[in-house]
Design an enzyme around this catalytic site. Structure first.
Site, mmCIF file in Angstrom:
data_model
loop_
_atom_site.group_PDB
_atom_site.id
_atom_site.type_symbol
_atom_site.label_atom_id
_atom_site.label_comp_id
_atom_site.label_asym_id
_atom_site.label_seq_id
_atom_site.Cartn_x
_atom_site.Cartn_y
_atom_site.Cartn_z
ATOM 1 N N THR A 87 -9.156 -23.385 -5.234
ATOM 2 C CA THR A 87 -10.179 -22.467 -5.735
ATOM 3 C C THR A 87 -10.586 -21.576 -4.568
ATOM 4 O OG1 THR A 87 -10.995 -24.127 -7.272
ATOM 5 C CG2 THR A 87 -12.456 -22.282 -6.794
ATOM 6 N N LYS A 162 -11.713 -18.952 -13.404
ATOM 7 C CA LYS A 162 -12.317 -20.190 -12.880
ATOM 8 C C LYS A 162 -13.769 -19.948 -12.447
ATOM 9 C CE LYS A 162 -12.661 -24.059 -10.332
ATOM 10 N NZ LYS A 162 -12.554 -25.427 -10.731
ATOM 11 N N LYS A 237 -20.058 -24.020 -3.742
ATOM 12 C CA LYS A 237 -18.923 -23.188 -3.308
ATOM 13 C C LYS A 237 -18.529 -22.215 -4.429
ATOM 14 C CE LYS A 237 -13.932 -23.332 -2.584
ATOM 15 N NZ LYS A 237 -12.699 -24.081 -2.430
#
Ligand code: NAD
Length: 290
Positions: A87, A162, A237
């Site tokens: 990611t 995402k 994050k």
């Protein structure tokens, strides 16, 4: 397939193990020296990438992805499928794709959801960005490591999907935690509120699948002292990546920004290492003025 796998951490190790168990020849590399059952060990990232049909990366950040790509892009054979499952920010994903394409490689960004449990069980969801041909080549690998894959568009589209999904999740989890914290102060039974929300218009994954109240709803990290699951710092994050992407594209995401601020305060105030749903006890012990 001959596969190179770089980044054998909490997610990468079980993903590489599942590929090896399915009969692929996997050669792995991690700076930590980690070894994985059934996976041959390379001495460097470049060695792991040399002479493979596919090279998978599962790394912590866009900066690290960039430095690893600087090593592996020149080492990989023309036509190699370069599958990045980390990611990272959309800009780093697009830079990695541009570098790979310029070298005659086939890049696909394919971040995952499903966590370490999904990685071990081979039930991850992949959100992919890249060409049709690249996606088609990646599907047999997705089928080993996951249960579902979605081709979201061109380079970076997987990362974009995402971070948008996880921005919804971060915001909805905070909303659900606020409602249960308020209910507690109003003397409303949490199990009764669960029955109502999970069958009413407030219904969402954060309530029905992952209820943050211990002993209420299906089993979730709340029932295990908020052990992750999905750690609060990983949610922080992802909300940071959403914030960066919103700033870079001039998108208004006021609740996404506020969610990032709340997770920042929660992680700094003792939430590190706890599941992201532990936002509930953290909020419940505060009053209106913090
Ligand atoms: P992790 O920290 O356990 O693993 C990352 C691995 O990369 C480590 O083993 C580290 O030693 C290795 N590494 C770092 N720099 C390297 C380099 N230059 N060369 C080779 N290896 C290097 O993290 P993780 O939980 O496995 O997460 C990996 C990625 O997946 C992250 O981008 C994370 O955001 C994402 N992700 C994690 C989860 C989760 O629940 N853990 C869920 C979805 C997505």
């Amino acid at each position: 397939m001959e596969i190179g796998f770089i980044g054998l951490g909490n997610m990468g190790a079980p993903m590489a193990r599942n590929l090896a168990a399915a009969g692929h020849r996997v050669t792995g590399f991690d700076v930590s020296g980690a070894a994985v059952e059934g996976v041959a060990k390379a001495a460097s990232a470049a060695e792991a990438a040399t002479g493979r049909e596919a090279v998978i990366t599962m790394l912590p950040s866009g900066a690290i992805l960039g430095s690893v790509y600087a090593e592996i892009v020149p080492a990989a054979a023309p036509g190699t499928l370069m599958l990045d499952c980390s990611t990272v920010d959309v800009a780093s994903a697009r830079d990695a794709a541009t570098a790979a394409t310029s070298a005659g490689l086939e890049p696909v960004d394919a971040p995952v959801s499903g966590g370490t449990g999904g990685a071990s069980a081979g039930t991850l969801t992949f959100m992919a960005g890249g060409s049709e041909a690249g996606f088609a080549r990646a599907v047999p690998l997705f089928e080993v490591m996951g249960a579902r894959s979605v081709h979201c568009g061109g380079p970076g589209a997987g990362q974009a999907a995402k971070i948008c999904n996880n921005m919804v999740l971060g915001i909805s989890m905070i909303g659900v935690c606020e409602a249960f914290a308020l209910a507690g102060k109003l003397g409303l039974d949490a199990a009764a509120l669960y029955e109502v929300i999970s069958t009413s218009s407030g219904q969402c994954w954060s309530v029905t699948t992952y209820c943050p109240v211990p002993g209420v709803g299906p089993e979730s990290p709340a029932d295990r002292d908020y052990r992750p699951g999905f750690a609060a710092e990983l949610m922080l994050k992802d909300l940071g990546l959403a914030r960066e992407a919103a700033a870079a594209s001039d998108a208004a995401t006021p609740l996404g920004t506020h969610a990032a601020e709340l997770y920042d305060a929660f992680v700094a105030g003792g939430g590190r290492g706890q599941d992201f749903s532990a936002m509930l006890p953290w909020l419940a012990k505060q009053g209106r003025d913090g």
